[in-house]
Scaffold this active site. Structure first.
Site, PDB file in Angstrom:
ATOM      1  N   GLU A 142       0.865  -1.187   0.000  1.00 35.18           N
ATOM      2  CA  GLU A 142       0.000   0.000   0.000  1.00 35.18           C
ATOM      3  C   GLU A 142       0.892   1.224   0.000  1.00 35.18           C
ATOM      4  OE1 GLU A 142      -3.236   2.311   2.854  1.00 35.18           O
ATOM      5  OE2 GLU A 142      -2.351   0.426   3.481  1.00 35.18           O
ATOM      6  N   ILE A 143       0.822   2.017  -1.047  1.00 34.14           N
ATOM      7  CA  ILE A 143       1.630   3.227  -1.162  1.00 34.14           C
ATOM      8  C   ILE A 143       0.684   4.412  -1.253  1.00 34.14           C
ATOM      9  CG2 ILE A 143       3.345   4.435  -2.540  1.00 34.14           C
ATOM     10  CD1 ILE A 143       4.337   1.727  -3.483  1.00 34.14           C
TER      11      ILE A 143
ATOM     12  N   ASP B 182      -0.097   8.425  -1.615  1.00 35.00           N
ATOM     13  CA  ASP B 182       0.387   9.715  -2.095  1.00 35.00           C
ATOM     14  C   ASP B 182      -0.196  10.775  -1.175  1.00 35.00           C
ATOM     15  OD1 ASP B 182       0.840  12.082  -3.334  1.00 35.00           O
ATOM     16  OD2 ASP B 182       0.181  11.453  -5.313  1.00 35.00           O
TER      17      ASP B 182
ATOM     18  N   ALA C  35      23.580   5.414 -16.941  1.00 41.04           N
ATOM     19  CA  ALA C  35      24.488   5.564 -18.081  1.00 41.04           C
ATOM     20  C   ALA C  35      23.800   5.134 -19.364  1.00 41.04           C
ATOM     21  CB  ALA C  35      25.750   4.735 -17.871  1.00 41.04           C
ATOM     22  N   ASP C  36      24.183   5.759 -20.468  1.00 39.72           N
ATOM     23  CA  ASP C  36      23.600   5.457 -21.774  1.00 39.72           C
ATOM     24  C   ASP C  36      24.311   4.312 -22.486  1.00 39.72           C
ATOM     25  OD1 ASP C  36      21.516   7.564 -22.170  1.00 39.72           O
ATOM     26  OD2 ASP C  36      23.220   8.876 -21.818  1.00 39.72           O
TER      27      ASP C  36
ATOM     28  N   GLU D  25      16.816   4.577 -30.719  1.00 42.04           N
ATOM     29  CA  GLU D  25      17.213   4.667 -29.311  1.00 42.04           C
ATOM     30  C   GLU D  25      18.603   4.081 -29.099  1.00 42.04           C
ATOM     31  OE1 GLU D  25      15.651   3.521 -24.829  1.00 42.04           O
ATOM     32  OE2 GLU D  25      14.917   2.380 -26.535  1.00 42.04           O
TER      33      GLU D  25
ATOM     34  N   ASP E  80      20.171  10.663 -23.184  1.00 41.58           N
ATOM     35  CA  ASP E  80      19.170  10.562 -24.241  1.00 41.58           C
ATOM     36  C   ASP E  80      17.760  10.606 -23.659  1.00 41.58           C
ATOM     37  OD1 ASP E  80      19.099   7.882 -23.153  1.00 41.58           O
ATOM     38  OD2 ASP E  80      18.075   7.288 -24.988  1.00 41.58           O
TER      39      ASP E  80
ATOM     40  N   CYS F 123      39.413 -11.571  -3.020  1.00 38.24           N
ATOM     41  CA  CYS F 123      38.094 -12.156  -3.242  1.00 38.24           C
ATOM     42  C   CYS F 123      38.132 -13.660  -3.018  1.00 38.24           C
ATOM     43  CB  CYS F 123      37.574 -11.780  -4.627  1.00 38.24           C
ATOM     44  SG  CYS F 123      35.796 -12.033  -4.835  1.00 38.24           S
TER      45      CYS F 123
ATOM     46  N   HIS G 155      38.670  -5.481  -5.064  1.00 40.41           N
ATOM     47  CA  HIS G 155      39.454  -5.833  -6.249  1.00 40.41           C
ATOM     48  C   HIS G 155      40.299  -4.656  -6.728  1.00 40.41           C
ATOM     49  CE1 HIS G 155      37.825  -9.810  -7.339  1.00 40.41           C
ATOM     50  NE2 HIS G 155      36.676  -9.374  -6.838  1.00 40.41           N
TER      51      HIS G 155
ATOM     52  N   GLU H 176      43.048  -4.805  -8.284  1.00 42.74           N
ATOM     53  CA  GLU H 176      43.678  -5.158  -9.562  1.00 42.74           C
ATOM     54  C   GLU H 176      42.797  -4.800 -10.753  1.00 42.74           C
ATOM     55  OE1 GLU H 176      41.068  -8.718  -8.760  1.00 42.74           O
ATOM     56  OE2 GLU H 176      42.134  -7.182  -7.616  1.00 42.74           O
TER      57      GLU H 176
END
Length: 991
Positions: free
Chosen positions: A1-2, A4, A370-371, A410, A579, A830, A955, A957
């Site tokens: 239940e959200i 507004d 990011a595109d 696109e 974009d 790791c 990491h 490296e």
């Protein structure tokens, strides 16, 4: 239940000028998942929620274990009732689509298959035959739910990433020999199994083949000859090796512990003969299930003729006149195709290989907007490759050819963020999906293929050399009452674009840069003011589609746009680029603001049309940020490419944290950026809370509220350009260092590259080398145990690898002797960290080390995080103590668990904890995601009492080069980033 807490109806406006969206009333399931229905209920197909939560984990897990970075993608959720030929039908994706594709590099001498000499051996490399995959061809041609359950299960093809990794290591060892590569020709095993792969392999050289069926490795001896020959068990390749080089090839397979079998030979006579000695009679007569002429097998089949009809249907227009901007913002930002995709992205390793220069996450707060994805071509190169994905599948319900053209468009507007020399260098991969035989869809597919392949791409000057298809995009099922249901996917084209990049460092991102007072935002509107809302996120969140959708009306304009962005970027005139796609201009601007945690003043005066249509139409286009002082230079280039008619000022960043939209002097919308960011990230928070650890999900979601969060940063106590190894490298001496790996390890190449640049002779050492005595640790001054998934982690984090040492007396003595030598050092990262921690009984001063268990988040974590280098004796961190800097992590079992509660304090007090996670204010943290695995005190790196052996989960490296730091606060590091100091310290210590 959200709830507004502002809007009260479709056209309502919040009472206050600035308001937020409450998320405190979200109720999450406690005892069960939402798809876990009463056990007495009838069996049902998997729900969309179940697929969205669990499906991506399978794909990410395979990528992670194999060692392939997952750098771009898309997420589409769609279901809609639409009128069709005087009836209604449901369109959507009840059959999930999961795509996997990628790019790689190949040497020029290996581009063409070699000519197969007579009697060359045919080899099957990889996993054994299994009774799986036999239904693949049949199941892919029918609607899901209309075939038998047995056929559906038989279509499964398996996914053993560790076996494929071992195959890849063998192939890598072969091609690394250059012209001496023992592989003459190679073919993957996919649809049809060996029955397809072997004949195609030999036919390419106009040869025949004589194959012994019982030499094929087989995990199910009860299979019939047809099943052995035709099963589609994957992680296999067929290849041809010259007869005199088989022994050499077999030695490589044994070294990599990769399964293989020599199953036959190539023949000059063009016949395919499949022998089966199991069924040979006592008189010695051969049983040959197949004995046929190759010309018959590869004869041209008759062309298929389909008689199809275009089916029309009047779609009603989308009426947005009663929708308020306030409510549209609320709904669209939460729409899955628009909203934050973090829950899909952080489960996939994005840094493996050490060649990644641009992934989905951008900026100091790591926002996934990011595109384009960009990788470097090598560990010394600034050239590389770019990849982008595009799709507009819901548009196909309105206009299938327009949907295909928009997918290509696109893809190119995404790809334009990378510095690409020319459009002709771009190559496309087209994935086509449709419901074959569904009324109207065959014709729609034909029209779309023609529009894209015969018209748009030739006009753009680009080609589509590869692709794939699935013609079964329909789901049918019956409910508990016996009622029939069907959902048919629209004709779907998903386009992937690939192109070479001249300089990976010049890739643009959506992160707003520079001062708010001296930069401006401009929109390239390739829709030329049409503002078509059909198929948009806005229409979908109101359960509608509309009848007029965006399209690529002018291929020449799209081409000129691409060249304009390339020219502006090459001239250094663009600060940020993003974009316009799902969610329209509104989502584009918001995502740029979220990435920079900036406010915005949006001015729509120069754009024609209603503010709602201007903000939420999804015509092709992009927003760029430029310096105010550069406007004249920008306009000169824009006019040169004849785009000045679609270039519009749309506002500027602000420092007040408010996103404000103005239209002819009136404030159309105004709210705090943090409220909008919370709404945008709410979907990913809910998904993480259901799938992962709810408390961790809540902590990450609450980060958005922290106005004091400075984001990733560097606070160094050393000069990253100070090369402490230079005097020793100058001597010309390169000490030998073992780059140690076990089956399933995938991080050895970047580790070797880092140590090579620091002045070592990096030697690839497998555990089989040590077991068989080909190599001994006595010859090395250093040892680096690399990251990956040894034994698929099925025996626990690094435990299988460690036990291969502990349970082998000779290996145990060899490792113990190495660790006791005063002139050696070791690094475990790791999986290598996990392995060395389990060898602590052999390592002096490591008795208090922890072992590593499942992350507290219950999920694989791939992130950029902040760490602090602590005071301690580690020889690798000499001079780095007190520094704070970002680093990448990628692990599922990284939480340090100490055998005694006081060990953690003892390790810290003894100076053996040398690295810990800190929050963005520099304080040690156990909060997620600052601490991605939940280790106590943030501990993530430890050393021995003398500092010669160091283990860590991050990491370094993978980011020793500046170009591999996908986020950096400095452009003055030069070729190498701060983490290069660790490897240089090792060389300086060896002397």
């Amino acid at each position: 239940e959200i709830r507004d807490e502002g809007a009260t109806g479709r056209g309502a406006k919040p009472k206050a000028g600035i308001t937020g969206f409450s998320v405190s009333h979200l109720r999450l399931p406690e005892a069960r998942r939402p798809w876990e229905d009463d056990e007495r209920a009838p069996t049902r197909i998997a729900t969309p929620l179940q697929i969205m939560l669990e499906g991506p984990i399978g794909g990410a897990s395979f990528n992670n274990e194999f060692g392939r970075p997952n750098l771009c993608g898309y997420f589409r959720s769609f279901e809609q009732w639409v009128p069709r030929a005087r009836r209604r039908e449901k369109r959507g994706y009840h059959k999930p689509i999961m795509l996997a594709g990628g790019l790689g590099n190949i040497r020029a001498e290996h581009v063409r298959k070699g000519e197969i000499p007579d009697s060359a051996r045919v080899v099957v490399l990889g996993g054994p035959a299994m009774l799986i995959g036999l239904g693949g061809g049949a199941a892919s041609s029918v609607a899901t739910g209309s075939s038998s359950e047995q056929l559906d299960f038989a279509s499964v093809q398996r996914g053993n990433a560790e076996m494929q990794r071992r195959c890849q290591e063998v192939i890598d060892q072969c091609w690394a020999l250059g012209e001496d590569n023992p592989i003459i020709t190679i073919h993957d095993v996919g649809a049809g199994g060996l029955s397809n792969a072997v004949p195609e392999l030999v036919n390419d050289s106009r040869r025949g083949g004589r194959i012994q069926l019982r030499d094929v490795l087989n995990d199910d001896p009860g299979m019939t000859p047809m099943q052995i020959w035709c099963n589609e068990a994957q992680e296999r390749y067929v290849l041809v090796v010259a007869a005199d080089r088989v022994a050499e090839f077999e030695a490589l397979c044994r070294r990599e512990r990769c399964l293989y079998s020599v199953v036959g030979r190539a023949t000059q006579d063009r016949r395919l003969v499949l022998e089966d000695r199991y069924f040979a009679d006592q008189g010695g007569h051969r049983a040959t299930p197949i004995d046929m002429d190759m010309a018959t097998l590869f004869a041209k089949p008759p062309k298929m003729l389909r008689d199809v009809t275009r089916v029309g249907g009047a779609l009603p227009p989308f009426d947005a006149s009663s929708i308020s901007v306030w409510e549209a913002v609320d709904r669209v930002l939460r729409f899955p195709s628009v909203a934050d995709k973090t829950f899909l992205i952080t489960i996939g390793d994005r840094s493996v290989t050490g060649l990644v220069c641009r992934d989905q996450m951008v900026g100091p707060w790591q926002v996934p907007v990011a595109d384009v994805a960009v990788t470097a071509a090598g560990y010394t190169a600034h050239q590389g490759e770019a990849m982008a994905v595009g799709e507009r599948t819901p548009l196909a319900v309105i206009d299938a050819p327009a949907s295909g053209r928009m997918a290509v468009g696109e893809t190119l507007t995404n790809l334009a963020a990378a510095p690409i020399r020319n459009l002709e260098a771009v190559k496309l991969s087209a994935n086509w999906m449709a419901a074959a035989n569904h009324p109207g869809d065959d014709a729609a597919l034909f029209d779309t293929v023609s529009a894209v392949g015969m018209e748009l791409c030739p006009a753009l000057g680009i080609s589509i050399p590869v692709g794939k298809d699935s013609m079964s995009m329909k789901t049918v099922w019956s409910d508990e009452r016996g009622e029939q249901h069907a959902v048919t996917a629209p004709v779907s084209l998903i386009v992937s674009a690939f192109a070479p990049v001249d300089d990976v460092r010049k890739t643009l991102t959506p992160v707003l840069r520079g001062g708010a007072a001296d930069t401006e935002l401009y929109l390239f509107d390739l829709g030329s003011g049409k503002n078509r809302l059909g198929g948009s996120a806005l229409a979908q969140v109101y359960g509608e589609l509309g009848n007029a959708c965006p399209d690529v009306d002018d291929a020449g304009q799209l081409r000129r746009f691409f060249l304009t962005i390339q020219t502006l970027n090459a001239s250094g005139l663009l600060l940020a680029y993003h974009d316009r796609s799902d969610g329209g201009l509104w989502a584009t601007l918001c995502e740029m603001a979220f990435a920079a945690r900036a406010g915005l003043r949006v001015a729509l005066d120069s754009l024609a049309g209603d503010p709602l249509a201007v903000l939420f139409n999804e015509e092709l286009g992009a927003v760029v940020q430029i310096r105010a002082q550069d406007l004249a230079a920008v306009l000169e280039i824009v006019e040169r490419f004849d785009l000045d008619g679609c270039f519009h000022a749309v506002g500027a960043p602000t420092d007040d944290g408010v996103v404000r939209v103005e239209h002819h002097g009136s404030i159309v919308f105004e709210d705090l950026r943090v409220n909008l960011h919370r709404a945008w990230s709410e979907t990913t928070w809910c998904m993480q809370a259901l799938r992962d650890h709810p408390q961790c999900a809540q902590q990450e979601y609450d980060r958005i509220l922290d106005a004091g969060d400075a984001g990733l940063h560097t606070a160094l106590q050393f000069d990253p350009q100070d090369d402490v190894a230079a005097p020793f490298i100058g001597s010309g001496v390169r000490p030998a260092l073992a780059i140690l790996r076990e089956q399933g390890v995938n991080g050895q190449v970047e580790m070797a590259a880092a140590f090579h640049h620091a002045g070592f002779q990096a030697v690839d050492v497998t555990m089989s080398d040590l077991v068989d005595g080909r190599v001994s640790l006595e010859q090395f001054r250093g040892l680096a145990a690399c990251g990956g998934f040894s034994f698929g982690d099925v025996l626990g984090a690094g435990e299988g690898w460690a036990k291969s040492v502990l349970f082998n007396a000779a290996l145990r003595d060899q490792f113990e002797a190495f660790f006791h030598r005063a002139d050696t050092f070791a690094l475990g990262v790791c999986n290598g960290c996990q392995m060395l921690s389990n060898l602590r009984s052999l390592i002096p001063g490591a008795g208090e080390w922890p072992h590593f268990v499942r992350n507290l988040s219950e999920q694989f974590e791939a992130r950029w995080v902040m760490v602090e280098i602590l005071d301690g004796p580690s020889v690798l961190f000499n001079g780095m103590q007190g520094s704070r800097l970002p680093v990448v992590v990628a692990h599922g079992e990284g939480r340090a668990e100490f055998s005694k509660s006081d060990y953690a304090e003892a390790v810290a007090g003894g100076g053996r904890s040398v690295m810990r996670f800190v929050d963005n204010a520099g304080a040690p943290s156990e909060r997620y995601p600052y601490n991605p695995n939940g280790s106590p005190g943030g501990v993530t790196g430890l050393t021995t009492a003398d500092g010669r052996v160091t283990i860590m989960m991050p990491h370094p490296e993978r980011i020793f080069r500046s170009a591999s730091n996908t986020w950096t606060s400095s452009h003055d590091w030069g070729e190498f980033g701060p983490w290069m100091r660790l490897f240089r310290n090792a060389r300086a210590w060896v002397g």
